[in-house]
Design a protein around this motif. Structure first.
Motif, PDB file in Angstrom:
ATOM      1  N   ASP A   1       0.792  -1.202   0.276  1.00  0.00           N
ATOM      2  CA  ASP A   1      -0.026   0.027  -0.026  1.00  0.00           C
ATOM      3  C   ASP A   1       0.786   1.118  -0.024  1.00  0.00           C
ATOM      4  N   ILE A   2       0.656   2.294  -0.892  1.00  0.00           N
ATOM      5  CA  ILE A   2       1.127   3.355  -0.781  1.00  0.00           C
ATOM      6  C   ILE A   2       1.082   4.235   0.402  1.00  0.00           C
ATOM      7  N   ASP A   3       2.077   4.614   0.948  1.00  0.00           N
ATOM      8  CA  ASP A   3       1.908   5.469   2.373  1.00  0.00           C
ATOM      9  C   ASP A   3       1.704   6.866   1.989  1.00  0.00           C
ATOM     10  N   HIS A   4       0.626   7.392   2.877  1.00  0.00           N
ATOM     11  CA  HIS A   4       0.408   8.640   2.912  1.00  0.00           C
ATOM     12  C   HIS A   4      -0.442   9.191   1.577  1.00  0.00           C
ATOM     13  N   LEU A   5      -1.053   8.386   0.974  1.00  0.00           N
ATOM     14  CA  LEU A   5      -1.747   8.558  -0.548  1.00  0.00           C
ATOM     15  C   LEU A   5      -2.583   9.743  -0.363  1.00  0.00           C
ATOM     16  N   LYS A   6      -3.320   9.766   0.652  1.00  0.00           N
ATOM     17  CA  LYS A   6      -4.353  10.885   1.064  1.00  0.00           C
ATOM     18  C   LYS A   6      -3.682  12.170   1.103  1.00  0.00           C
ATOM     19  N   ASP A   7      -2.406  12.150   1.910  1.00  0.00           N
ATOM     20  CA  ASP A   7      -1.771  13.570   1.974  1.00  0.00           C
ATOM     21  C   ASP A   7      -1.496  13.843   0.491  1.00  0.00           C
ATOM     22  N   ILE A   8      -0.780  12.746  -0.038  1.00  0.00           N
ATOM     23  CA  ILE A   8      -0.322  13.401  -1.753  1.00  0.00           C
ATOM     24  C   ILE A   8      -1.258  13.881  -2.532  1.00  0.00           C
ATOM     25  N   ASN A   9      -2.613  13.388  -2.495  1.00  0.00           N
ATOM     26  CA  ASN A   9      -3.823  13.814  -3.201  1.00  0.00           C
ATOM     27  C   ASN A   9      -4.145  15.105  -2.706  1.00  0.00           C
ATOM     28  N   THR A  10      -4.092  15.294  -1.597  1.00  0.00           N
ATOM     29  CA  THR A  10      -4.599  16.662  -1.023  1.00  0.00           C
ATOM     30  C   THR A  10      -3.437  17.720  -1.361  1.00  0.00           C
ATOM     31  N   LYS A  11      -2.138  17.304  -1.185  1.00  0.00           N
ATOM     32  CA  LYS A  11      -1.086  18.456  -1.489  1.00  0.00           C
ATOM     33  C   LYS A  11      -1.024  18.646  -3.084  1.00  0.00           C
ATOM     34  N   HIS A  12      -1.001  17.453  -3.653  1.00  0.00           N
ATOM     35  CA  HIS A  12      -0.739  17.845  -5.145  1.00  0.00           C
ATOM     36  C   HIS A  12      -1.673  17.558  -6.007  1.00  0.00           C
ATOM     37  N   GLY A  13      -3.004  16.943  -5.605  1.00  0.00           N
ATOM     38  CA  GLY A  13      -4.202  16.853  -6.395  1.00  0.00           C
ATOM     39  C   GLY A  13      -4.282  15.445  -6.793  1.00  0.00           C
ATOM     40  N   ARG A  14      -5.664  15.136  -7.040  1.00  0.00           N
ATOM     41  CA  ARG A  14      -5.955  13.449  -7.030  1.00  0.00           C
ATOM     42  C   ARG A  14      -5.178  13.016  -8.441  1.00  0.00           C
ATOM     43  N   ALA A  16      -2.108  13.524  -9.494  1.00  0.00           N
ATOM     44  CA  ALA A  16      -0.891  13.195  -9.106  1.00  0.00           C
ATOM     45  C   ALA A  16      -0.902  11.663  -8.468  1.00  0.00           C
ATOM     46  N   GLY A  17      -1.956  11.638  -7.633  1.00  0.00           N
ATOM     47  CA  GLY A  17      -2.069  10.453  -6.897  1.00  0.00           C
ATOM     48  C   GLY A  17      -2.438   9.134  -7.811  1.00  0.00           C
ATOM     49  N   THR A  18      -3.309   9.651  -8.729  1.00  0.00           N
ATOM     50  CA  THR A  18      -3.638   8.723  -9.936  1.00  0.00           C
ATOM     51  C   THR A  18      -2.394   8.108 -10.772  1.00  0.00           C
ATOM     52  N   ALA A  19      -1.802   9.351 -11.107  1.00  0.00           N
ATOM     53  CA  ALA A  19      -0.442   9.056 -11.957  1.00  0.00           C
ATOM     54  C   ALA A  19       0.573   8.140 -11.100  1.00  0.00           C
ATOM     55  N   LEU A  20       0.593   8.390  -9.650  1.00  0.00           N
ATOM     56  CA  LEU A  20       1.602   7.417  -8.810  1.00  0.00           C
ATOM     57  C   LEU A  20       0.957   5.998  -8.823  1.00  0.00           C
ATOM     58  N   ILE A  21      -0.300   6.109  -8.579  1.00  0.00           N
ATOM     59  CA  ILE A  21      -0.707   4.605  -8.925  1.00  0.00           C
ATOM     60  C   ILE A  21      -0.432   3.946 -10.030  1.00  0.00           C
ATOM     61  N   CYS A  22      -0.580   4.600 -11.044  1.00  0.00           N
ATOM     62  CA  CYS A  22      -0.246   3.788 -12.616  1.00  0.00           C
ATOM     63  C   CYS A  22       1.218   3.564 -12.567  1.00  0.00           C
ATOM     64  N   HIS A  23       2.138   4.642 -12.041  1.00  0.00           N
ATOM     65  CA  HIS A  23       3.473   4.576 -11.973  1.00  0.00           C
ATOM     66  C   HIS A  23       3.814   3.260 -11.239  1.00  0.00           C
ATOM     67  N   ILE A  24       3.572   3.052 -10.079  1.00  0.00           N
ATOM     68  CA  ILE A  24       3.509   1.723  -9.332  1.00  0.00           C
ATOM     69  C   ILE A  24       3.186   0.651  -9.923  1.00  0.00           C
ATOM     70  N   GLY A  25       1.929   0.595 -10.542  1.00  0.00           N
ATOM     71  CA  GLY A  25       1.489  -0.455 -11.533  1.00  0.00           C
ATOM     72  C   GLY A  25       2.579  -0.717 -12.377  1.00  0.00           C
ATOM     73  N   ARG A  26       3.180  -0.046 -13.325  1.00  0.00           N
ATOM     74  CA  ARG A  26       3.762  -0.318 -14.331  1.00  0.00           C
ATOM     75  C   ARG A  26       5.200  -0.820 -13.560  1.00  0.00           C
ATOM     76  N   ILE A  27       5.798  -0.402 -12.424  1.00  0.00           N
ATOM     77  CA  ILE A  27       6.845  -0.863 -11.975  1.00  0.00           C
ATOM     78  C   ILE A  27       6.799  -2.239 -11.559  1.00  0.00           C
ATOM     79  N   LEU A  28       5.701  -2.452 -10.815  1.00  0.00           N
ATOM     80  CA  LEU A  28       5.288  -3.962 -10.454  1.00  0.00           C
ATOM     81  C   LEU A  28       5.346  -4.832 -11.428  1.00  0.00           C
ATOM     82  N   LEU A  29       4.947  -4.448 -12.852  1.00  0.00           N
ATOM     83  CA  LEU A  29       5.095  -5.133 -14.087  1.00  0.00           C
ATOM     84  C   LEU A  29       6.356  -5.390 -14.645  1.00  0.00           C
TER      85      LEU A  29
END
Length: 335
Positions: free
Chosen positions: A210-223, A225-238
């Motif tokens: 689980d991404i740590d502090h995702l809620k804070d990332i969404n609050t600070k940088h916008g949703r 950025a949070g969505t981009a981070l989720i996709c970025h991690i998905g690509r790394i895991l692949l």
């Protein structure tokens, strides 16, 4: 974007282009896309944002048009999925080339009209009347031909966007896939576990990250950025996926990895390798500036006990993930 007949597209362009020229809007594909949708009035929220922006700034800057284009004309899955993002960029490049051709054609026609007006203002205009008429006729025909070609291109782009949307709808309708990352969703994960558990002994492990502090990332940088981070991690895991692994995104920033024929010690070691690799990553915006300097994740690891159910295995790994969070985050827990 919507499928329009050539006649409808021409009619809408005849409304959009004068508005763009009146407010000195640059003839970019993003601007054409936004103003084309604006005059067709099918998205009240888009029109409201355009009107309020013009009210505040007196115009619609290109960078805002680009944001609105991605927000209203392109679905979230197309923005962040690599394959569909490439298709979208190709569509934008296609319409961009024809947009500039159309713009140059309109400028040429304006030059033809201006020059003709100067000749007709002269005292001897009757001597040049036939030449002016022929000159205007040629200029108008060329502009009309370019406008028709642009309309056909726009229609083709509309059809391709519809095809892209159909592909995305197919992904959404696949009940086992997460439309954002195209990994398995929780239902797909459970189906995989149901098929794997009967043939396993003590060599099937489940990692939940689980991404740590995702809620804070969404609050600070916008949703976004949070969505981009989720996709970025998905690509790394692949990219780090083992041959005997199954990947899933459960919800939000939570991912699951099933390792077939993997002991608990092996699974913990793999989780630590993934966590260490993610810690070295950073998320950048389009200008190359860093948004997130260090990606932190917590992980819970559980290995199947006997013939326990998929739900129980998921619950145990989730419980260990909670323990990792309580212990300070950015760590792996297996109890």
């Amino acid at each position: 974007m919507h499928p329009d007949s050539p006649r409808q597209a021409n009619a809408l362009l005849h409304k959009a282009v004068p508005l763009m020229r009146k407010m000195d809007i640059a003839p970019t594909p993003y601007n054409y896309g936004i103003w084309y949708e604006y005059v067709r009035q099918t998205s009240p929220k888009l029109n409201q944002l355009v009107d309020s922006t013009i009210g505040r700034l007196g115009s619609l800057p290109s960078f805002i048009s680009k944001e609105l284009f991605h927000q209203f004309l392109v679905s979230e899955e197309a923005r962040y999925n690599n394959e569909h993002k490439d298709k979208l960029e190709a569509l934008v490049d296609n319409i961009s080339t024809n947009t500039y051709t159309m713009s140059n054609s309109l400028q040429e026609l304006e030059g033809v009209v201006t020059k003709s007006q100067r000749v007709l203002a002269r005292a001897d205009r009757h001597k040049h009347l036939e030449k002016v008429v022929r000159y205007l006729d040629q200029g108008t025909k060329k502009a009309l031909a370019d406008a028709q070609h642009f309309s056909q291109t726009l229609n083709q782009v509309n059809e391709e966007v519809l095809q892209l949307k159909a592909e995305l709808d197919e992904i959404k309708n696949n009940v086992d896939l997460d439309p954002l990352t195209q990994l398995f969703n929780q239902k797909g994960l459970e189906r995989q576990l149901y098929s794997l558990i009967p043939g396993s002994e003590d060599d099937l492990s489940l990692l939940i990250l689980d991404i740590d502090h995702l809620k804070d990332i969404n609050t600070k940088h916008g949703r976004r950025a949070g969505t981009a981070l989720i996709c970025h991690i998905g690509r790394i895991l692949l990219s780090k996926k083992l041959e005997n692994a199954t990947l899933a995104r459960l919800n939000g920033g939570t991912f699951a990895i099933v390792l077939h024929e993997a002991t608990l010690d092996y699974a913990i070691e793999y989780a630590e390798i993934l966590r260490g690799h993610l810690n070295k990553q950073r998320l950048k915006n389009r200008s190359g500036q860093g948004i997130i300097e260090k990606i932190c994740v917590s992980a819970g690891v559980a290995t199947i006990i006997g013939q326990e159910s998929p739900n129980n295995l998921i619950a145990r790994a989730s419980g260990y993930l909670d323990n990792a969070k309580r212990q300070g985050r950015n760590r792996t827990a297996s109890r």
